[in-house]
Motif scaffolding. Structure first.
Motif, PDB file in Angstrom:
ATOM      1  N   ALA A 148      14.551  39.182  64.621  1.00  0.00           N
ATOM      2  CA  ALA A 148      14.510  37.811  63.664  1.00  0.00           C
ATOM      3  C   ALA A 148      15.516  36.777  64.038  1.00  0.00           C
ATOM      4  N   GLU A 149      16.642  37.160  64.455  1.00  0.00           N
ATOM      5  CA  GLU A 149      17.572  36.233  64.723  1.00  0.00           C
ATOM      6  C   GLU A 149      18.145  36.360  66.409  1.00  0.00           C
ATOM      7  N   ARG A 150      18.391  35.243  67.015  1.00  0.00           N
ATOM      8  CA  ARG A 150      18.734  35.062  68.284  1.00  0.00           C
ATOM      9  C   ARG A 150      19.891  36.366  68.433  1.00  0.00           C
ATOM     10  N   SER A 151      19.920  36.827  69.835  1.00  0.00           N
ATOM     11  CA  SER A 151      20.885  37.840  70.130  1.00  0.00           C
ATOM     12  C   SER A 151      21.430  37.326  71.436  1.00  0.00           C
ATOM     13  N   LEU A 152      22.584  37.798  71.762  1.00  0.00           N
ATOM     14  CA  LEU A 152      23.406  37.447  72.855  1.00  0.00           C
ATOM     15  C   LEU A 152      23.175  38.948  73.765  1.00  0.00           C
ATOM     16  N   GLY A 153      22.788  39.956  73.002  1.00  0.00           N
ATOM     17  CA  GLY A 153      23.050  41.422  73.691  1.00  0.00           C
ATOM     18  C   GLY A 153      24.219  41.937  73.698  1.00  0.00           C
ATOM     19  N   ASN A 154      24.367  42.631  74.671  1.00  0.00           N
ATOM     20  CA  ASN A 154      25.692  43.364  74.912  1.00  0.00           C
ATOM     21  C   ASN A 154      26.356  42.722  75.799  1.00  0.00           C
ATOM     22  N   PRO A 155      27.718  42.956  76.156  1.00  0.00           N
ATOM     23  CA  PRO A 155      28.389  42.275  77.258  1.00  0.00           C
ATOM     24  C   PRO A 155      28.327  42.583  78.341  1.00  0.00           C
ATOM     25  N   LYS A 156      28.484  41.559  79.515  1.00  0.00           N
ATOM     26  CA  LYS A 156      27.983  41.834  80.807  1.00  0.00           C
ATOM     27  C   LYS A 156      29.015  42.450  81.556  1.00  0.00           C
ATOM     28  N   VAL A 183      11.987  44.093  67.340  1.00  0.00           N
ATOM     29  CA  VAL A 183      13.262  44.974  67.161  1.00  0.00           C
ATOM     30  C   VAL A 183      14.157  44.350  66.142  1.00  0.00           C
ATOM     31  N   ASN A 184      14.935  45.057  65.834  1.00  0.00           N
ATOM     32  CA  ASN A 184      15.893  44.741  65.151  1.00  0.00           C
ATOM     33  C   ASN A 184      17.217  44.056  65.597  1.00  0.00           C
ATOM     34  N   THR A 185      17.754  42.895  65.174  1.00  0.00           N
ATOM     35  CA  THR A 185      18.879  41.958  65.648  1.00  0.00           C
ATOM     36  C   THR A 185      19.915  42.565  66.040  1.00  0.00           C
ATOM     37  N   ASN A 186      20.289  42.838  67.260  1.00  0.00           N
ATOM     38  CA  ASN A 186      21.332  43.303  67.988  1.00  0.00           C
ATOM     39  C   ASN A 186      22.639  42.153  67.770  1.00  0.00           C
ATOM     40  N   ARG A 187      23.646  42.698  66.556  1.00  0.00           N
ATOM     41  CA  ARG A 187      24.627  41.542  66.537  1.00  0.00           C
ATOM     42  C   ARG A 187      25.907  41.772  67.335  1.00  0.00           C
ATOM     43  N   GLY A 188      25.852  42.612  68.275  1.00  0.00           N
ATOM     44  CA  GLY A 188      26.718  42.785  69.479  1.00  0.00           C
ATOM     45  C   GLY A 188      27.832  44.104  68.932  1.00  0.00           C
ATOM     46  N   PRO A 189      28.571  44.438  69.829  1.00  0.00           N
ATOM     47  CA  PRO A 189      29.611  45.365  69.548  1.00  0.00           C
ATOM     48  C   PRO A 189      30.443  44.814  68.634  1.00  0.00           C
ATOM     49  N   GLY A 190      31.020  45.823  67.758  1.00  0.00           N
ATOM     50  CA  GLY A 190      31.993  45.544  66.762  1.00  0.00           C
ATOM     51  C   GLY A 190      31.335  44.862  65.437  1.00  0.00           C
ATOM     52  N   ALA A 191      29.877  44.651  65.451  1.00  0.00           N
ATOM     53  CA  ALA A 191      29.345  44.135  64.133  1.00  0.00           C
ATOM     54  C   ALA A 191      29.459  45.168  63.195  1.00  0.00           C
ATOM     55  N   PRO A 192      29.680  44.898  61.721  1.00  0.00           N
ATOM     56  CA  PRO A 192      29.531  45.930  60.903  1.00  0.00           C
ATOM     57  C   PRO A 192      28.205  46.652  60.762  1.00  0.00           C
ATOM     58  N   PRO A 193      28.158  47.886  60.523  1.00  0.00           N
ATOM     59  CA  PRO A 193      26.830  48.486  60.239  1.00  0.00           C
ATOM     60  C   PRO A 193      25.912  47.927  59.219  1.00  0.00           C
ATOM     61  N   GLU A 194      24.578  47.893  59.717  1.00  0.00           N
ATOM     62  CA  GLU A 194      23.723  47.204  58.911  1.00  0.00           C
ATOM     63  C   GLU A 194      23.126  48.085  57.836  1.00  0.00           C
ATOM     64  N   CYS A 243      15.517  51.292  71.080  1.00  0.00           N
ATOM     65  CA  CYS A 243      16.578  50.822  71.837  1.00  0.00           C
ATOM     66  C   CYS A 243      17.228  51.646  72.330  1.00  0.00           C
ATOM     67  N   PRO A 244      17.551  52.132  73.481  1.00  0.00           N
ATOM     68  CA  PRO A 244      18.478  53.163  74.075  1.00  0.00           C
ATOM     69  C   PRO A 244      19.846  52.549  73.899  1.00  0.00           C
ATOM     70  N   ASN A 245      19.995  51.151  74.037  1.00  0.00           N
ATOM     71  CA  ASN A 245      21.245  50.330  74.445  1.00  0.00           C
ATOM     72  C   ASN A 245      21.896  49.785  73.235  1.00  0.00           C
ATOM     73  N   THR A 246      21.658  50.101  71.891  1.00  0.00           N
ATOM     74  CA  THR A 246      22.363  49.484  70.921  1.00  0.00           C
ATOM     75  C   THR A 246      22.635  50.613  69.947  1.00  0.00           C
ATOM     76  N   PRO A 247      23.863  50.194  69.273  1.00  0.00           N
ATOM     77  CA  PRO A 247      24.648  51.237  68.093  1.00  0.00           C
ATOM     78  C   PRO A 247      23.730  52.207  67.603  1.00  0.00           C
ATOM     79  N   ASP A 248      22.666  51.477  66.769  1.00  0.00           N
ATOM     80  CA  ASP A 248      21.722  52.213  65.803  1.00  0.00           C
ATOM     81  C   ASP A 248      20.664  52.451  66.580  1.00  0.00           C
TER      82      ASP A 248
END
Ligand SMILES: Cc1cc2nc3c(=O)[nH]c(=O)nc-3n(C[C@H](O)[C@H](O)[C@H](O)COP(=O)(O)O)c2cc1C
Length: 371
Positions: free
Chosen positions: A99-107, A151-162, A191-196
């Protein structure tokens, strides 16, 4: 084909010297420009596009010129769709889009492992967001079916759980926004690469509530669920039970298993510096097993299977079709074999079907289960 030889002999060795994500970004930019220009699009069509009447197939009410499509993740935000059509793909799945733009995980978050014919991916779902993609799709005309993977927006590492409500709401927002432009939709539950990313379907209550919420929207398009390989058959059956309660699901796709599979030849020290899941050949066995089990246990009158995972040759595609896939897709083979891979697979697949006495690809779906 000469183009294949040029890609593998000249271009690929050069591209593989550069950072994988930079090359991927440039390739999308190049494909976006080439697809937008008539002459370059027509040149690609002349080189790569062929008719394969024996491979044409109808799946969930849509007509596909053959079964082989582009898997989600290559063109996440739908920037170069006409070019993929010109390469001869029978369908193009864009996304995953949130739904929201996401930058994804750090490079860094994308790595090639050539000795294993795989890619380690830890993108974490970067994408332009549903609104921007919808605007792009409004100006895109296509002759083959377009799949839109959500998919659900990945708000990046450290974002509070939704909250569960927020996650479900995110899917619903992009579904409403993008459905008008899609021929089919995929809810990426895995998605295998996001926290939840993997926890979602493993919680039966959450899964049921999400399915009910989507069902209430009464999607007009066929909707697939993309799931990770299940830990065991009981988990698969519980999932199928939950799905049977709703009306909107047309089928399933299988995502990459999380983590690294055993038996990789890439040195362990190198792998430790590459977080993420592995695509390509190393993912093939686990995905094929899930495909085989799903085909055996699901209601085949209601559901169809769409399968990617290590398809490099017609033999690989044929294997998945015989295991039960009505449509197949690839991503990693585009990187390792180049753009001629689609035409080559389709040509060889025609030969294999004729050799085995099938008049169409659809006739071979699930053939391995009949032996
Ligand atoms: C770089 C990369 C990015 C991917 N991104 C997504 C994604 O955003 N959504 C999704 O559903 N699958 C994604 N996938 C999984 C692919 O769609 C596909 O299921 C998987 O890679 C297996 O096919 P392959 O072995 O031909 O690559 C991604 C895979 C790779 C390698």
């Amino acid at each position: 084909m000469l183009v294949d030889a040029i890609y593998r002999g000249l271009l690929q060795p050069v591209l593989f010297r550069f950072d994988a994500e930079r090359v991927h970004d440039r390739a999308i930019r190049f494909a976006g420009s080439a697809g937008a220009l008539g002459p370059s699009r027509r040149l690609a069509e002349a080189l790569f596009c062929r008719e394969f009447p024996a491979l044409a197939t109808n799946v969930f009410g849509l007509r596909f010129p053959h079964p082989l499509g582009l898997a989600a993740g290559f063109d996440k935000s739908g920037r170069a769709i006409p070019f993929w059509e010109a390469l001869g793909f029978s369908h193009i799945e864009i996304g995953s889009i949130s739904a929201e733009r996401s930058l994804g995980n750090p490079k860094p978050r994308l790595f090639r492992i050539p000795s294993d014919q795989g890619i380690v991916v830890n993108y974490g779902l970067p994408n332009d967001g549903a609104d921007a993609v919808a605007q792009r799709l409004a100006n895109t005309a296509l002759r083959v079916p377009l799949g839109v993977n959500l998919v659900n927006t990945n708000r990046g590492p450290g974002a509070p759980p939704e909250t569960e409500e927020a996650i479900i709401g995110d899917y619903l927002t992009s579904l409403r926004r993008l459905e008008p432009y899609a021929n089919y939709l995929v809810l990426n539950l895995s998605c295998p690469n996001t926290p939840d990313g993997c926890a979602f379907v493993s919680n039966a209550g959450r899964l049921r509530r999400m399915l009910a919420a989507v069902d209430d929207l009464r999607p007009m398009r066929p909707v697939l669920l993309k799931v990770a390989p299940f830990p065991d058959l009981a988990a698969m059956d519980a999932f199928l039970d939950a799905v049977a309660q709703v009306r909107f699901v047309s089928g399933f796709a299988v995502n990459l298993p999380p983590g690294k599979p055993p038996g990789l030849t890439t040195p362990a020290g190198r792998l430790r510096s590459m977080p993420g899941a592995v695509s390509g050949k190393p993912a093939e066995a686990a995905i094929n097993q899930t495909l085989r089990d799903l085909y055996t246990r699901m209601d085949r009158k209601r559901y169809k299977l769409v399968a990617a995972g290590g398809i490099f040759t017609a033999q690989d595609a044929y294997r998945k079709i015989r295991l039960g896939a009505s449509l197949v897709q690839l991503l990693t083979a585009m990187v390792f074999r180049g753009p001629g891979v689609v035409r080559q697979i389709c040509e060889d697949l025609c030969g294999m079907l004729a050799r085995d006495g099938y008049r169409s690809a659809a006739e071979a779906v699930g053939a391995d289960h009949e032996i």
